[in-house]
Write a protein that holds these residues in place. Structure first.
Motif, PDB file in Angstrom:
ATOM      1  N   TRP A  67      41.091  92.537  54.922  1.00 44.90           N
ATOM      2  CA  TRP A  67      42.265  91.657  54.930  1.00 44.90           C
ATOM      3  C   TRP A  67      43.459  92.337  54.306  1.00 44.90           C
ATOM      4  O   TRP A  67      44.599  92.094  54.698  1.00 44.90           O
ATOM      5  N   TRP A  68      43.211  93.249  53.347  1.00 43.47           N
ATOM      6  CA  TRP A  68      44.350  93.960  52.750  1.00 43.47           C
ATOM      7  C   TRP A  68      44.994  94.887  53.758  1.00 43.47           C
ATOM      8  O   TRP A  68      46.215  95.020  53.822  1.00 43.47           O
ATOM      9  N   LEU A 105      47.237  93.011  55.769  1.00 41.02           N
ATOM     10  CA  LEU A 105      48.429  92.607  55.040  1.00 41.02           C
ATOM     11  C   LEU A 105      49.451  93.706  54.941  1.00 41.02           C
ATOM     12  O   LEU A 105      50.651  93.478  55.109  1.00 41.02           O
ATOM     13  N   VAL A 140      55.350  87.534  50.588  1.00 42.93           N
ATOM     14  CA  VAL A 140      54.059  87.591  51.272  1.00 42.93           C
ATOM     15  C   VAL A 140      53.222  86.401  50.830  1.00 42.93           C
ATOM     16  O   VAL A 140      53.016  86.189  49.630  1.00 42.93           O
ATOM     17  N   GLN A 141      52.748  85.639  51.807  1.00 39.82           N
ATOM     18  CA  GLN A 141      51.969  84.439  51.526  1.00 39.82           C
ATOM     19  C   GLN A 141      50.676  84.488  52.316  1.00 39.82           C
ATOM     20  O   GLN A 141      50.684  84.728  53.528  1.00 39.82           O
ATOM     21  N   PHE A 142      49.555  84.258  51.626  1.00 36.61           N
ATOM     22  CA  PHE A 142      48.248  84.222  52.260  1.00 36.61           C
ATOM     23  C   PHE A 142      47.701  82.815  52.111  1.00 36.61           C
ATOM     24  O   PHE A 142      47.311  82.405  51.018  1.00 36.61           O
ATOM     25  N   THR A 175      53.962  86.150  61.371  1.00 35.25           N
ATOM     26  CA  THR A 175      52.781  85.335  61.086  1.00 35.25           C
ATOM     27  C   THR A 175      51.607  85.892  61.867  1.00 35.25           C
ATOM     28  O   THR A 175      51.759  86.353  63.007  1.00 35.25           O
ATOM     29  N   THR A 179      44.096  85.946  60.213  1.00 32.99           N
ATOM     30  CA  THR A 179      42.988  86.835  59.888  1.00 32.99           C
ATOM     31  C   THR A 179      41.719  86.003  59.765  1.00 32.99           C
ATOM     32  O   THR A 179      41.755  84.773  59.804  1.00 32.99           O
ATOM     33  N   ARG A 188      45.586  82.459  57.189  1.00 35.21           N
ATOM     34  CA  ARG A 188      46.890  82.747  57.789  1.00 35.21           C
ATOM     35  C   ARG A 188      47.737  83.578  56.841  1.00 35.21           C
ATOM     36  O   ARG A 188      47.897  83.246  55.673  1.00 35.21           O
ATOM     37  N   LEU A 189      48.301  84.633  57.369  1.00 34.85           N
ATOM     38  CA  LEU A 189      49.169  85.529  56.602  1.00 34.85           C
ATOM     39  C   LEU A 189      50.599  85.402  57.107  1.00 34.85           C
ATOM     40  O   LEU A 189      50.840  85.433  58.318  1.00 34.85           O
ATOM     41  N   THR A 190      51.552  85.235  56.180  1.00 33.28           N
ATOM     42  CA  THR A 190      52.962  85.088  56.546  1.00 33.28           C
ATOM     43  C   THR A 190      53.809  86.035  55.703  1.00 33.28           C
ATOM     44  O   THR A 190      53.641  86.112  54.487  1.00 33.28           O
TER      45      THR A 190
END
Length: 284
Positions: A16-17, A20, A55-57, A256, A259, A263-265
């Motif tokens: 996931w990193w 990101l 960055v928002q997860f 957006t 994953t 959700r990654l934004t």
């Protein structure tokens, strides 16, 4: 980049990193119109430009990601722009730091060199990808003295054997190539020159025009559906969307993606336009 993930908890973090912190989006030209393309590239590749993203997860704020056109230099006898992106996340008891640097020619827009440094907890790795070598072959140099182990590949390592397309572009250069295409009046296009294009062509398709509000302001945007096989943020399964400002110099307003973990934004917090440089300093 597509590599098998190392098993265990650290590998799950790495997947996931990687989604990101690796490139946000991609695009590449199809052909021709060299002078118009150069003018559009100059409009969107200006020294001193800074795009700062929050960055928002899911509901969690992770930190900031800053993308900068830092300077002009000389690499392998060519005048290039040095592009930098840096991310740091204030996670308790686990430090995350990702720094990437790209050296990009303007005419034609192409990458000569790409570096990445990653720290995840106690683990560190850094490497340089050479994209200007003979026979159009990718050459990877591990800057920390480590050598990739083909039997146990790391999810963040680049592939060892790749045949490059003509005038390849890397994970940072494609951000500016996408903006160049927008500046040239294109909103749906195929990727032909991403340096991992052996996997399959990538594509960007205009889904709609919209108005997006972020901390940096309110922008009229093109919302593009993005699929870039080989980049974890933009696989077909990620259902990724990229919001790009309609007005010049077409900054990236929001990204957006989905994953496996959520959700990654990435959203624009601050935008500072750059200015054209009058010359470059001598680099290596």
């Amino acid at each position: 980049m597509t590599r098998s993930a190392v098993s265990g908890a650290r590998s799950r973090r790495g997947r996931w990193w990687s989604a990101l912190s690796v490139g946000l989006l991609a695009a590449a030209p199809l052909s021709g119109q060299a002078s118009a393309n150069t003018a559009a590239a100059a409009e969107t590749l200006a020294v001193g430009e800074i795009m700062e993203f929050g960055v928002q997860f899911g509901p969690i704020q992770l930190g900031s990601n800053q993308l900068t056109v830092a300077d002009r230099e000389t690499v392998a006898g060519e005048d290039v722009y040095r592009i930098e992106v840096e991310f740091g996340a204030p996670i308790p008891f686990f430090r995350i730091h990702d720094r990437q640097t790209s050296w990009v020619m303007l005419a034609p827009l192409r990458s000569l060199r790409f570096e990445r440094f990653i720290q995840e907890g106690r683990r560190r790795t850094s490497w340089r990808v050479h994209l200007d070598g003979p026979e159009r072959r990718l050459r990877v140099e591990h800057l920390d003295g480590q050598v990739a182990d083909p039997a146990h590949p790391d999810a963040t390592d680049p592939p060892l054997e790749v045949m490059l397309p003509d005038a390849p572009i890397d994970d940072l250069a494609i951000l500016y190539e996408m903006r160049r295409r927008i500046a040239s009046g294109e909103t749906s296009f195929r990727v032909r020159r991403y340096y991992l294009s052996e996997i399959s062509p990538a594509w960007f398709e205009l889904e709609r025009r919209d108005r997006t509000r972020v901390p940096a302001g309110r922008f009229d945007v093109y919302v593009l559906r993005a699929v870039v096989p080989g980049m974890s943020m933009f696989t077909p399964e990620s259902d990724a969307r990229i919001h790009v400002a309609v007005d010049p110099p077409h900054p990236i307003v929001m990204v957006t993606t989905e994953t496996r973990q959520g959700r990654l934004t990435l959203y624009l917090r601050d935008f500072r336009p750059g200015t054209a440089a009058t010359g470059g300093s001598r680099g290596s």
